[in-house]
Design an enzyme around this catalytic site. Structure first.
Site, PDB file in Angstrom:
ATOM      1  N   SER A 183       0.689  -1.305  -0.073  1.00  0.00           N
ATOM      2  CA  SER A 183      -0.081   0.061  -0.201  1.00  0.00           C
ATOM      3  C   SER A 183       0.817   1.354  -0.080  1.00  0.00           C
ATOM      4  O   SER A 183       1.736   1.320  -1.041  1.00  0.00           O
ATOM      5  CB  SER A 183      -0.902  -0.084   1.035  1.00  0.00           C
ATOM      6  OG  SER A 183      -1.952   0.689   1.196  1.00  0.00           O
ATOM      7  N   ASP A 403      -7.532  -5.616  -7.262  1.00  0.00           N
ATOM      8  CA  ASP A 403      -7.599  -4.303  -6.346  1.00  0.00           C
ATOM      9  C   ASP A 403      -7.683  -2.971  -6.986  1.00  0.00           C
ATOM     10  O   ASP A 403      -7.046  -2.836  -8.145  1.00  0.00           O
ATOM     11  CB  ASP A 403      -6.265  -4.324  -5.742  1.00  0.00           C
ATOM     12  CG  ASP A 403      -5.785  -2.992  -4.780  1.00  0.00           C
ATOM     13  OD1 ASP A 403      -6.866  -2.667  -4.296  1.00  0.00           O
ATOM     14  OD2 ASP A 403      -4.746  -2.591  -4.734  1.00  0.00           O
ATOM     15  N   HIS A 459      -6.295  -6.297  -2.654  1.00  0.00           N
ATOM     16  CA  HIS A 459      -5.244  -5.209  -2.158  1.00  0.00           C
ATOM     17  C   HIS A 459      -4.312  -6.063  -0.918  1.00  0.00           C
ATOM     18  O   HIS A 459      -2.981  -5.697  -1.014  1.00  0.00           O
ATOM     19  CB  HIS A 459      -5.890  -4.237  -1.178  1.00  0.00           C
ATOM     20  CG  HIS A 459      -4.873  -2.994  -1.117  1.00  0.00           C
ATOM     21  ND1 HIS A 459      -4.388  -2.294  -2.048  1.00  0.00           N
ATOM     22  CD2 HIS A 459      -4.408  -2.566   0.158  1.00  0.00           C
ATOM     23  CE1 HIS A 459      -3.571  -1.173  -1.308  1.00  0.00           C
ATOM     24  NE2 HIS A 459      -3.646  -1.470  -0.149  1.00  0.00           N
TER      25      HIS A 459
END
Length: 482
Positions: A183, A403, A459
């Site tokens: 991330s 994602d 994700h």
């Protein structure tokens, strides 16, 4: 004729014994140097305590900041296995989420009390250091209560935390070191690696970034293509986007000044973020979201402060697609952090983890850190090129392919933009699971860097595809072909 035995004076024997004892004490100090006070002797929630050692405590860095760490030794050969640093993103989200819900040795259960062992834990083959960074995140804190920070300060404090870790655990100081994260870790990891590579005392071997923010521009531009080719936009909106945002075969969905383009991007934003889709996993139903969850459809309509999700810049920055989506919750969308909150804020757990009374209650993401965080890097191309220029580091960029927060296409474009020599053309990669040989996704390999997708994952790759994620991690750490 033999020589008579040499007689050593008693005082000399005493000195020899003292020197021998001093040597043994020094040897034992080097071998058993881990801080005893930080060892987790008993962890609540486990039916059986682990066979490997684990530690939890604080790494003090600059300006009275204290970063909480949780270190789990390898289940294999801790003395020689690599040390792997793991950072979650945000900015402002806790790396204990990675430990308890992704690839740690035990996973939190829905009751918020019980831990179950993870068969695909990354500490099966590595010593893993989970660091809550920056100060203000999770159990990390600052003496003065000031949690304003920026990318440069965070990379320096993460570097200082690593140095402090190896001071406390000198027995691991020569082990191979890998820096990993996901991330906003796409910013954290390469900016940290840029510092670590200059320190010859740290045995850096490589970095791995999962679903990372590598370039705001490429992420914005690629997301529109991702949405269209996954059937989200429809032919009319796509035609409008082509008409208003594109010219000469090139589209700008990032900072296009055309108001008609901005209007069309607003429609894309509504579909991606506000229509009831799980932006962290397009194919995950909202029914999977649990109690205490911040549901995706409510986010864009809610009157809450901006921040939190990995790929959203602060308000007032540019006019790209993701900058339009300002009203997001602090929890990652469509994730349920209630079990982790219950567990980590339990008084017995906090005592077992040696949590300071100065620390705030644990939360998956810190609003204060996020809202006061200054992003300095719009991309990290310079950092990657510096690492690649050293010609000795192994780099992996991997993405779950469903994602929408940090989509695979943007990171693939980013890796391609580094213009490295191709070694292996894009191909499927495979792994074995209980049902036999499976296609894990696709991979393209360049000199010292690889881009890899994980098929059907969102994700948080180790959460969605734990077996595939472990196979990928194993090959990365062991320096095996993917």
């Amino acid at each position: 004729m033999s020589s008579p035995p040499v007689k050593v004076p008693p005082t000399s024997i005493g000195r020899l014994i003292m020197l021998l004892l001093l040597f043994l004490c020094n040897f034992l100090f080097v071998v058993e140097a881990a801080p005893d006070a930080d060892e987790v002797k008993y962890l609540p929630g486990l039916a059986k305590q682990p066979s490997f050692k684990q530690y939890s405590g604080y790494l003090s860095v600059a300006h009275g900041k204290h970063l909480h760490y949780w270190f789990v030794e390898s289940q294999s050969k801790p003395a020689s296995d690599p040390v792997v640093l793991w950072l979650n993103g945000g900015p402002g989200c806790s790396s204990l989420d990675g430990l308890l819900t992704e690839h740690g040795p035990f996973l939190i259960q829905d009751d918020g009390v019980t831990l179950e062992y993870n068969k695909y834990s990354w500490n099966q083959i590595a010593n893993v250091l989970y660091l809550e960074s920056p100060a203000g995140v999770g159990f990390s804190y600052s003496d003065d209560g000031n949690y304003k920070t920026n990318d440069t300060e965070v990379s320096m404090n993460n570097y200082l935390a690593l140095k402090e870790f190896f001071r406390l655990f000198p027995e691991f100081s020569t082990n191979e070191l890998f820096l990993t994260g996901e991330s906003y870790g796409g910013i954290y990891i390469p900016t940290l690696a840029e510092r670590v590579m200059e320190d010859s005392k740290l045995n850096l071997q490589g970095i791995a970034v999962g679903n990372g923010m590598s370039s705001y521009e490429l992420n914005d531009n690629s997301l529109v293509y991702f949405a269209y080719y996954h059937g989200l936009l429809g032919s009319q909106l796509w035609a409008d986007l082509q008409s208003y945002c594109c010219s000469d075969g090139k589209c700008n969905f990032y900072n296009n000044p055309n108001p008609n383009c901005s209007n069309s991007l607003g429609e894309v934003q509504d579909i991606v973020y506000s229509s009831g889709l799980n932006m962290y996993n397009l194919y995950a139903p909202l029914a999977s979201c649990g109690p205490g969850e911040h549901l995706c459809p409510a986010e864009a309509d809610s009157d809450v402060e901006p921040g939190g999700s990995c790929c959203h810049r602060p308000p007032g920055k540019l006019r790209g697609l993701t900058s339009l989506h300002l009203s997001v919750r602090l929890d990652p969308p469509c994730t349920n952090s209630t079990p982790s909150n219950l567990y980590l804020n339990n008084a017995y757990v906090k005592s077992a983890l040696h949590i300071s009374p100065k620390a705030l209650d644990w939360a998956i993401c810190s609003a204060e850190v996020n809202l006061n965080y200054r992003r300095l890097y719009m991309d990290v191309k310079k950092q990657y090129l510096k690492l690649l220029g050293a010609l000795k580091y192994r780099i992996l960029v991997y993405n779950g392919d469903v994602d929408m927060a940090c989509n695979f296409m943007g990171d693939e474009w980013f890796v391609e933009s580094l213009n490295q020599q191709v070694q292996v053309q894009r191909r499927p990669w495979v792994y074995d699971d209980v049902d036999g040989r499976q296609v894990g996704g696709f991979i393209k390999e360049f000199d010292n860097i690889a881009f890899l997708t994980v098929k059907g994952s969102g994700h948080m790759v180790p959460t969605d595809k734990p077996i595939a994620a472990y196979a990928m991690f194993y090959r990365f750490i062991k320096k095996q072909p993917y």
